[in-house]
Enzyme design. Structure first.
Site, PDB file in Angstrom:
ATOM      1  NE  ARG A 163      10.652 -23.912  44.785  1.00  0.00           N
ATOM      2  CZ  ARG A 163      10.631 -24.621  43.652  1.00  0.00           C
ATOM      3  NH1 ARG A 163       9.647 -24.449  42.800  1.00  0.00           N
ATOM      4  NH2 ARG A 163      11.575 -25.488  43.387  1.00  0.00           N
ATOM      5  NE  ARG A 213       8.737 -29.775  42.547  1.00  0.00           N
ATOM      6  CZ  ARG A 213       9.989 -29.728  42.946  1.00  0.00           C
ATOM      7  NH1 ARG A 213      10.862 -30.621  42.512  1.00  0.00           N
ATOM      8  NH2 ARG A 213      10.403 -28.792  43.778  1.00  0.00           N
ATOM      9  CE  LYS A 232      18.860 -27.763  45.795  1.00  0.00           C
ATOM     10  NZ  LYS A 232      18.181 -26.711  45.026  1.00  0.00           N
ATOM     11  NE  ARG A 257      15.340 -25.665  50.475  1.00  0.00           N
ATOM     12  CZ  ARG A 257      15.334 -26.569  49.503  1.00  0.00           C
ATOM     13  NH1 ARG A 257      15.907 -27.730  49.692  1.00  0.00           N
ATOM     14  NH2 ARG A 257      14.771 -26.303  48.370  1.00  0.00           N
ATOM     15  NE  ARG A 297      10.857 -29.082  38.688  1.00  0.00           N
ATOM     16  CZ  ARG A 297      11.634 -29.022  39.759  1.00  0.00           C
ATOM     17  NH1 ARG A 297      12.654 -29.881  39.854  1.00  0.00           N
ATOM     18  NH2 ARG A 297      11.431 -28.142  40.689  1.00  0.00           N
TER      19      ARG A 297
HETATM   20  P1  B4P Z   1      16.691 -29.129  40.255  1.00  0.00           P
HETATM   21  O1  B4P Z   1      17.496 -27.942  40.631  1.00  0.00           O
HETATM   22  O2  B4P Z   1      17.377 -30.410  40.240  1.00  0.00           O
HETATM   23  O3  B4P Z   1      15.420 -28.938  41.181  1.00  0.00           O
HETATM   24  P2  B4P Z   1      15.141 -29.548  42.617  1.00  0.00           P
HETATM   25  O4  B4P Z   1      16.122 -30.570  42.999  1.00  0.00           O
HETATM   26  O5  B4P Z   1      13.741 -29.992  42.554  1.00  0.00           O
HETATM   27  O6  B4P Z   1      15.387 -28.388  43.667  1.00  0.00           O
HETATM   28  P3  B4P Z   1      14.397 -27.460  44.409  1.00  0.00           P
HETATM   29  O7  B4P Z   1      15.261 -26.602  45.282  1.00  0.00           O
HETATM   30  O8  B4P Z   1      13.561 -26.779  43.388  1.00  0.00           O
HETATM   31  O9  B4P Z   1      13.376 -28.335  45.254  1.00  0.00           O
HETATM   32  P4  B4P Z   1      13.489 -29.296  46.536  1.00  0.00           P
HETATM   33  O10 B4P Z   1      12.926 -30.596  46.101  1.00  0.00           O
HETATM   34  O11 B4P Z   1      14.849 -29.331  47.117  1.00  0.00           O
HETATM   35  O12 B4P Z   1      16.111 -29.074  38.749  1.00  0.00           O
HETATM   36  C1  B4P Z   1      15.264 -28.111  38.253  1.00  0.00           C
HETATM   37  C2  B4P Z   1      14.965 -28.330  36.747  1.00  0.00           C
HETATM   38  O13 B4P Z   1      16.100 -27.944  35.982  1.00  0.00           O
HETATM   39  C3  B4P Z   1      14.670 -29.748  36.335  1.00  0.00           C
HETATM   40  O14 B4P Z   1      13.523 -29.753  35.505  1.00  0.00           O
HETATM   41  C4  B4P Z   1      15.881 -30.207  35.550  1.00  0.00           C
HETATM   42  O15 B4P Z   1      15.547 -31.091  34.502  1.00  0.00           O
HETATM   43  C5  B4P Z   1      16.416 -28.921  34.994  1.00  0.00           C
HETATM   44  N1  B4P Z   1      17.877 -28.930  34.824  1.00  0.00           N
HETATM   45  C6  B4P Z   1      18.776 -29.427  35.704  1.00  0.00           C
HETATM   46  N2  B4P Z   1      20.033 -29.274  35.234  1.00  0.00           N
HETATM   47  C7  B4P Z   1      19.916 -28.628  34.006  1.00  0.00           C
HETATM   48  C8  B4P Z   1      20.865 -28.168  33.033  1.00  0.00           C
HETATM   49  N3  B4P Z   1      22.201 -28.309  33.182  1.00  0.00           N
HETATM   50  N4  B4P Z   1      20.381 -27.550  31.926  1.00  0.00           N
HETATM   51  C9  B4P Z   1      19.046 -27.393  31.739  1.00  0.00           C
HETATM   52  N5  B4P Z   1      18.101 -27.812  32.627  1.00  0.00           N
HETATM   53  C10 B4P Z   1      18.541 -28.422  33.750  1.00  0.00           C
HETATM   54  O16 B4P Z   1      12.524 -28.599  47.614  1.00  0.00           O
HETATM   55  C11 B4P Z   1      11.139 -28.464  47.417  1.00  0.00           C
HETATM   56  C12 B4P Z   1      10.472 -27.914  48.712  1.00  0.00           C
HETATM   57  O17 B4P Z   1      10.609 -28.877  49.817  1.00  0.00           O
HETATM   58  C13 B4P Z   1      11.042 -26.610  49.299  1.00  0.00           C
HETATM   59  O18 B4P Z   1      10.499 -25.444  48.686  1.00  0.00           O
HETATM   60  C14 B4P Z   1      10.638 -26.740  50.810  1.00  0.00           C
HETATM   61  O19 B4P Z   1       9.294 -26.388  51.016  1.00  0.00           O
HETATM   62  C15 B4P Z   1      10.797 -28.226  51.091  1.00  0.00           C
HETATM   63  N6  B4P Z   1      12.135 -28.535  51.642  1.00  0.00           N
HETATM   64  C16 B4P Z   1      13.097 -29.306  51.016  1.00  0.00           C
HETATM   65  N7  B4P Z   1      14.193 -29.385  51.791  1.00  0.00           N
HETATM   66  C17 B4P Z   1      13.939 -28.643  52.923  1.00  0.00           C
HETATM   67  C18 B4P Z   1      14.712 -28.313  54.084  1.00  0.00           C
HETATM   68  N8  B4P Z   1      15.966 -28.754  54.243  1.00  0.00           N
HETATM   69  N9  B4P Z   1      14.143 -27.537  55.034  1.00  0.00           N
HETATM   70  C19 B4P Z   1      12.890 -27.087  54.906  1.00  0.00           C
HETATM   71  N10 B4P Z   1      12.114 -27.340  53.824  1.00  0.00           N
HETATM   72  C20 B4P Z   1      12.632 -28.109  52.831  1.00  0.00           C
END
Ligand code: B4P
Length: 192
Positions: free
Chosen positions: A146, A135, A15, A90, A129
């Site tokens: 998660r 992280r 994402k 979410r 990652r």
């Molecule tokens: P991403 O999937 O991009 O990870 P993310 O954006 O960090 O999503 P995530 O759900 O984990 O965390 P968020 O910040 O939203 O990428 C993951 C990895 O995959 C990367 O290293 C990338 O390089 C790699 N990758 C991507 N595409 C690829 C491909 N095609 N091939 C190979 N590798 C690839 O949330 C973090 C925390 O914040 C939550 O746990 C929660 O506590 C809080 N939070 C956020 N939003 C919230 C909400 N709405 N309500 C309540 N809490 C919330």
């Protein structure tokens, strides 16, 4: 073309990676609740202190905090032509809040796009990652939690958007460029 979009998908589906690319292509801001929390944690703010309590163990930050933050962010001028929400909503309560925020301005969501990926694949990506970025929520135990939270709280909102005819699902397995092209197709973005 107005683009009021949400990007759904399990942790590690890509994402954050794809939101940045799509936002640039569509000319709208990518708004990641996870990034806003992490910036606040880094800056040592009160919001950051609270968010860290939850995010470090892979739990959702309480809705009243997250909803107020998003309402505030969507009031900024740069969202006039649209936005791409990454990581929000979410849960079902956040869907209702987003509906209310938009309805207050006479607006509605254009599309919800879900990036799909198997738990084994996303776990592998997140562990990779962890080695690069360190992280604190990318440890094996926290990733498992998660994914559980995603399955119980976030996955049901895909059905909700599907019932409204707003959902597109895109396979998140493949190269980053390949996935971006699939997403642009799903959104119906004009060819560049
Ligand atoms: P991403 O999937 O991009 O990870 P993310 O954006 O960090 O999503 P995530 O759900 O984990 O965390 P968020 O910040 O939203 O990428 C993951 C990895 O995959 C990367 O290293 C990338 O390089 C790699 N990758 C991507 N595409 C690829 C491909 N095609 N091939 C190979 N590798 C690839 O949330 C973090 C925390 O914040 C939550 O746990 C929660 O506590 C809080 N939070 C956020 N939003 C919230 C909400 N709405 N309500 C309540 N809490 C919330």
């Amino acid at each position: 073309m107005s683009a009021r979009l949400v990007l759904l998908g399990p942790p590690g589906a890509g994402k954050g990676t794809q939101a940045a690319r799509l936002a640039e292509r569509l000319g709208v801001p990518a708004i990641s609740t996870g990034d806003i929390f992490r910036a606040n944690i880094k800056g040592g703010t009160e919001l950051g202190r609270l968010a860290q309590e939850y995010s470090s163990r892979g739990a959702l930050v309480p809705d009243e905090v997250t909803n107020a933050m998003v309402r505030d962010r969507l009031a900024a001028d740069d969202t006039a032509e649209g936005f791409l929400l990454d990581g929000y909503p979410r849960n079902v309560a956040q869907v209702a809040e987003l509906d209310a925020i938009l309805a207050d301005s006479g607006l509605a969501l254009d599309r919800a796009v879900e990036i799909t990926a198997d738990p084994e694949v996303v776990t592998e990506r997140l562990l990779k990652r962890a080695q690069i970025e360190g992280r604190e929520d990318d440890t094996a135990d926290v990733i498992r939690h998660r994914l559980d939270v995603y399955a119980s709280e976030t996955a049901p909102i895909s059905d909700l958007y599907a019932q409204r005819g707003l959902l597109s699902q895109v396979d998140g397995i493949g190269g980053v460029d390949e996935v971006t092209e699939r997403l642009l197709g799903a959104i119906g973005a004009p060819a560049s």
